[in-house]
Design an enzyme around this catalytic site. Structure first.
Site, short mmCIF file in Angstrom:
data_model
loop_
_atom_site.label_atom_id
_atom_site.label_comp_id
_atom_site.label_asym_id
_atom_site.label_seq_id
_atom_site.Cartn_x
_atom_site.Cartn_y
_atom_site.Cartn_z
CG HIS A 165 45.01 15.34 86.53
ND1 HIS A 165 44.61 14.33 85.67
CD2 HIS A 165 43.89 16.07 86.77
CE1 HIS A 165 43.33 14.45 85.41
NE2 HIS A 165 42.87 15.49 86.07
CG ASP A 195 46.27 11.50 84.93
OD1 ASP A 195 46.74 11.93 85.99
OD2 ASP A 195 45.27 12.01 84.38
CB SER A 210 39.81 14.42 86.66
OG SER A 210 39.86 15.20 85.50
#
Length: 493
Positions: free
Chosen positions: A132, A162, A233
């Site tokens: 993402h 992911d 992230s």
């Protein structure tokens, strides 16, 4: 007369033990002394060792005219950090430049799309991050701790886990050491390095709160209390031996910021995915064609299974490998390739990691007896990517409704889905594009409210979106798996 003296009088008392303990206590083994309480760990050496392999990732999107993600909310955050904390966001202009007239505005321009983290897995420039982080990016920029910046090529990204891999043209780079997730213990100290809110090389620490945590995603997560925020992230989760054990990926939050729980992708699963991405640019998974559910204790006892384990087969697809192998609805799959299925979510992970075309052994429990079957594993269909709306001026029909204008397609939730998801209201996201995709909304999400207005069905959703101020950020309360979070959508102007 013999003088016993004070020592003679005290000796019998000593023989009995302290505070009058019985004499037989002397024959009992000594109670081990509790270890002294140790101080908090020192992470300084770990930071020196691991941080050179951690990178900052910025993504850029090419948009037309004045549309894009860099809206008023981003500018307000930049101004807040600059004025009150003296910290400029990476990529933020230090001073306003000359304004261009409408005639001078380019038809297409580059705008910052997001900031994330990553880490170098090979000395020749392969970098791992979250899917993402790089999704929808037209350009990926990787900055090392020595301030060198590279344009990166996206090797491949896998939405189901992911995980993404990008490549920079460099050699002799410091690479991380990969740890053994099997040795990771609940309560163990771990550390994260990343770029929360764009603040590069930020170090936070905490402990492992839980392992094998199911959050509705394809993988079992490592749960920690390490402070992780937007921008972390894709960064590494590091143990006290300086080894990467996970990729920081998600947080549980009702505010959009850290609330004490964060989740990391286990590094062994991530490395398995990255190997396929580097080899072919995509991930191939197996499938057998069943819909499954958990086995409750009451059901397990009533059918003679003993304990609640395995995956209950709720339906079998026509013509699927499961049907051809003789699996029936109502069977309970207890083993696959010799591995025990403790809970239903174990099955798709084991099948997914099996090479399509393989003949695999599978055990089912049916009407009080275990049966051994052989199944030919098929290939899982590739992920469906939402089609972007046609460009202006084309002959394609335009989307109807305010929701589709933001790139959201939704559908009604059936009563069965509501019971399964444990919700009383909401609509299911069928596809996303444009503003909705950039905000991180995914297929399968359940939207519970729009702009603080509860959504009961598609009609309510369309009405709430239509009433929302299109000039401002629109908040949507979204359930993903068992977790609820706010998604902020900035419609293009």
């Amino acid at each position: 007369m013999k003088n016993w003296g004070a020592a003679a009088l005290i000796a019998p008392l000593l023989a009995l033990g302290t505070l009058g303990a019985p004499a037989q206590a002397l024959a009992q083994p000594a109670v081990p002394v509790a270890p002294s309480v140790r101080g908090l760990p020192d992470f300084t050496d770990l930071v020196d060792q691991a941080s050179p392999a951690v990178v900052n990732i910025r993504t850029v999107e090419r948009v037309r005219g004045g549309s894009g993600r860099g809206g008023a909310g981003d500018e307000e955050m930049q101004e807040l950090l600059r004025r009150f904390f003296g910290i400029p966001l990476p990529g933020a202009p230090r001073q306003p430049g000359p304004r261009q007239s409408p005639q001078e505005q380019p038809s297409e321009r580059e705008v910052p799309r997001g900031v994330g983290s990553g880490f170098i897995i090979t000395a020749d420039g392969f970098v791992m991050t979250n899917a993402h982080v790089v999704e929808g990016a037209d350009e990926v920029l990787v900055t090392l701790t020595d301030k060198r910046e590279f344009k990166a090529r996206i090797v491949g990204a896998d939405k189901r886990t992911d995980v993404a891999v990008v490549k920079i043209d460099a050699s002799g780079l410091p690479a991380v050491r990969v740890g053994d997730v099997g040795r990771l213990r609940v309560g163990e100290w771990v550390m994260a390095i990343g770029s929360p809110f764009g603040l590069e090389n930020t170090v936070t620490a905490g402990i492992v709160s839980a392992k094998q945590r199911d959050t509705g995603e394809y993988l079992p997560f490592i749960q920690t209390d390490v402070a992780v925020n937007p921008g972390n992230s894709g960064g590494p989760l590091i143990n006290m031996r300086g080894e990467v054990v996970g990729i920081n990926s998600q947080i549980y939050s009702r505010s959009g910021g850290f609330m004490g729980i964060s989740f990391a992708i286990p590094i062994d699963e991530a490395m398995r995915v990255s190997e396929q991405l580097r080899a072919t640019g995509k991930v191939t998974r197996g499938r057998i064609g069943v819909q499954i559910a958990e086995v409750t204790r009451d059901v397990a006892e009533s059918i003679g299974l003993g304990k609640a384990q395995g995956a209950l087969v709720r339906s079998v697809e026509n013509g699927s490998p499961a049907e051809k192998a003789g699996i029936e609805a109502g069977d309970i799959i207890t083993r696959f390739e010799g591995k025990t299925i403790d809970k239903a979510s174990d099955l798709p992970r084991l099948v997914g990691n099996t090479k399509p075309g393989s003949r695999s052994a599978i055990t089912v429990f049916r009407r009080g007896h275990a049966r051994d079957l052989t199944i030919n594993v098929a290939e899982l269909e590739p992920e469906q990517t939402a089609r972007r709306p046609a460009a202006r001026g084309s002959d394609a029909p335009k989307s109807a409704g305010a929701a589709q204008a933001m790139g959201i397609t939704v559908a009604e939730l059936t009563d069965a889905q509501k019971r399964e998801l444990k919700v009383k209201r909401g609509v299911r996201v069928e596809a996303t594009a444009d503003a909705a995709a950039r905000a991180g909304l995914r297929e399968g999400d359940v939207i519970l409210s729009v702009g603080n207005v509860d959504v009961g069905n598609v009609r309510d959703f369309e009405a709430a979106v239509a009433k929302a101020d299109r000039g401002k950020t629109i908040n949507m309360l979204v359930q993903r798996g068992e977790l609820v979070q706010y998604v902020l959508i900035r419609p293009a102007r």
